[in-house]
Design a protein around this motif. Structure first.
Motif, mmCIF file in Angstrom:
data_model
loop_
_atom_site.group_PDB
_atom_site.id
_atom_site.type_symbol
_atom_site.label_atom_id
_atom_site.label_comp_id
_atom_site.label_asym_id
_atom_site.label_seq_id
_atom_site.Cartn_x
_atom_site.Cartn_y
_atom_site.Cartn_z
ATOM 1 N N HIS A 92 12.743 26.951 -0.796
ATOM 2 C CA HIS A 92 11.914 27.342 -1.928
ATOM 3 C C HIS A 92 12.667 28.313 -2.840
ATOM 4 O O HIS A 92 12.654 28.184 -4.071
ATOM 5 C CB HIS A 92 10.616 27.978 -1.420
ATOM 6 C CG HIS A 92 9.508 27.933 -2.415
ATOM 7 N ND1 HIS A 92 8.221 28.300 -2.111
ATOM 8 C CD2 HIS A 92 9.493 27.559 -3.707
ATOM 9 C CE1 HIS A 92 7.459 28.156 -3.174
ATOM 10 N NE2 HIS A 92 8.210 27.706 -4.165
ATOM 11 N N ASN A 93 13.322 29.302 -2.239
ATOM 12 C CA ASN A 93 14.090 30.264 -3.027
ATOM 13 C C ASN A 93 15.275 29.602 -3.721
ATOM 14 O O ASN A 93 15.619 29.942 -4.859
ATOM 15 C CB ASN A 93 14.575 31.410 -2.144
ATOM 16 C CG ASN A 93 13.466 32.403 -1.823
ATOM 17 O OD1 ASN A 93 12.624 32.689 -2.657
ATOM 18 N ND2 ASN A 93 13.464 32.922 -0.608
ATOM 19 N N GLY A 94 15.899 28.644 -3.028
ATOM 20 C CA GLY A 94 16.998 27.927 -3.661
ATOM 21 C C GLY A 94 16.530 27.125 -4.859
ATOM 22 O O GLY A 94 17.195 27.096 -5.907
ATOM 23 N N ALA A 95 15.366 26.486 -4.717
ATOM 24 C CA ALA A 95 14.826 25.720 -5.837
ATOM 25 C C ALA A 95 14.456 26.639 -6.997
ATOM 26 O O ALA A 95 14.673 26.301 -8.172
ATOM 27 C CB ALA A 95 13.598 24.929 -5.385
ATOM 28 N N ASP A 96 13.913 27.825 -6.667
ATOM 29 C CA ASP A 96 13.554 28.763 -7.725
ATOM 30 C C ASP A 96 14.795 29.251 -8.466
ATOM 31 O O ASP A 96 14.767 29.453 -9.685
ATOM 32 C CB ASP A 96 12.796 29.951 -7.138
ATOM 33 C CG ASP A 96 12.236 30.863 -8.220
ATOM 34 O OD1 ASP A 96 11.633 30.341 -9.173
ATOM 35 O OD2 ASP A 96 12.403 32.088 -8.121
ATOM 36 N N ALA A 97 15.883 29.449 -7.720
ATOM 37 C CA ALA A 97 17.131 29.851 -8.378
ATOM 38 C C ALA A 97 17.591 28.781 -9.368
ATOM 39 O O ALA A 97 18.072 29.093 -10.466
ATOM 40 C CB ALA A 97 18.217 30.109 -7.334
#
Length: 319
Positions: free
Chosen positions: A73-78
């Motif tokens: 999720h954090n990778g996608a947000d980045a």
């Protein structure tokens, strides 16, 4: 005879249109705003990418499925910085014969994308909670998982505040929406922490229940973002801006009243179309001067005004 002809009333309404600020000044302001937005995006991308990488390492060591989802999720947000960065760059392009208002609306389209991503985050959290109800899984390495969850929560909140503050400063609703998305992701990381605590106490239901609660919290975060993007797409502005514009116009010497005052956002800048009433017996030059003075006062009242068209109309019959 010539002077008497000049002093006679004449239809000057179409001719008395003051020019807006210098095009070079508007371009410089747009570049400054987009450069600030790009700086925020790249800093955010770096912070969240490092966070996602750290969480991925701990996931490999602990085998936590919840932490794996948070890392993804954090990778996608980045990576959401990429389309918004493209929108900022598109906003720098000058107007064309087809896109006569320029490309500032690209940021509004990016804002729509972020609202969709927030809704997808809520759906993913709900699906994960339902899966955990059906198939409970033990979590190992709880200390490392809790540390990674705190890292994710803290990083997302820092990025959220940075994006929202910068977005409001430069007038970018898309950047504000992206910041609210990061805040929703921080809540997802907090869910991992709470689930880890519940697992440590032996509460197998803690993980899915917390996931459902976080789904509600993510939807609550999506509401203001969706509202702001909707208003921008519908050319809505703060009513206080319209009040300030009307007050500035009416306070201009020679302005006897105001007609419709229309404001809209294009990227980071406001555009205004206003009608004012002036003495019907005034010459075209005098009406033009009143309109120019009204525009000058309008720019002081609305600091983010990028372009304005102030049209004078006669208040009554000349005579």
């Amino acid at each position: 005879h010539a002077r008497g002809h000049e002093d006679a009333p004449r239809p000057w309404r179409r001719r008395a249109r003051p020019r807006s600020a210098a095009p070079a000044d508007r371009v410089d302001e747009a570049l400054e705003a987009s450069a600030a937005g790009l700086r925020v995006l790249w800093v955010s991308l770096a912070v969240l990418a490092v966070t996602a990488a750290a969480q991925a390492v701990i996931t490999a060591l602990s085998g936590s499925v919840a932490l794996l989802g948070d890392a993804l999720h954090n990778g996608a947000d980045a990576l959401t910085a990429v389309p918004l960065g493209i929108a900022f760059l598109a906003g720098r392009r000058p107007p064309t014969r087809r896109y006569t208002y320029g490309f500032g609306r690209a940021e509004d389209l990016a804002g729509v994308l972020f609202v969709v991503l927030i809704a997808a985050s809520a759906a993913a959290a709900a699906a994960q909670a339902a899966a955990r109800f059906a198939h409970p899984r033990p979590v190992t390495g709880l200390g490392a998982v809790a540390l990674a969850a705190l890292l994710g929560c803290g990083s997302n909140e820092a990025v959220a505040r940075y994006r929202i503050r910068a977005g409001r400063a430069i007038g970018s609703v898309a950047l504000v929406a992206d910041g609210q998305h990061a805040r929703a992701d921080g809540l997802s990381s907090l869910a991992v922490l709470l689930a880890a605590g519940g697992s440590a106490l032996g509460w197998r239901w803690a993980d899915p229940v917390t996931g459902l609660l976080i789904t509600v919290a993510i939807l609550a975060a999506a509401r203001p973002a969706a509202r702001d993007v909707w208003r921008r797409l519908m050319d809505a502005v703060d009513p206080a801006l319209a009040d300030a514009a009307e007050a500035a116009l009416r306070g201009t010497p020679g302005v006897l009243g105001t007609g419709p005052v229309r404001l809209r956002w294009t990227g980071h800048r406001l555009r205004a179309e206003c009608d004012i009433l002036v003495d019907g017996a005034a010459s075209a030059a005098a009406a033009h001067q009143v309109a120019a003075s009204a525009e000058h006062r309008l720019r002081h009242a609305l600091p983010r005004l990028g372009a304005a068209c102030v049209r004078p109309s006669p208040a009554g019959p000349a005579g």
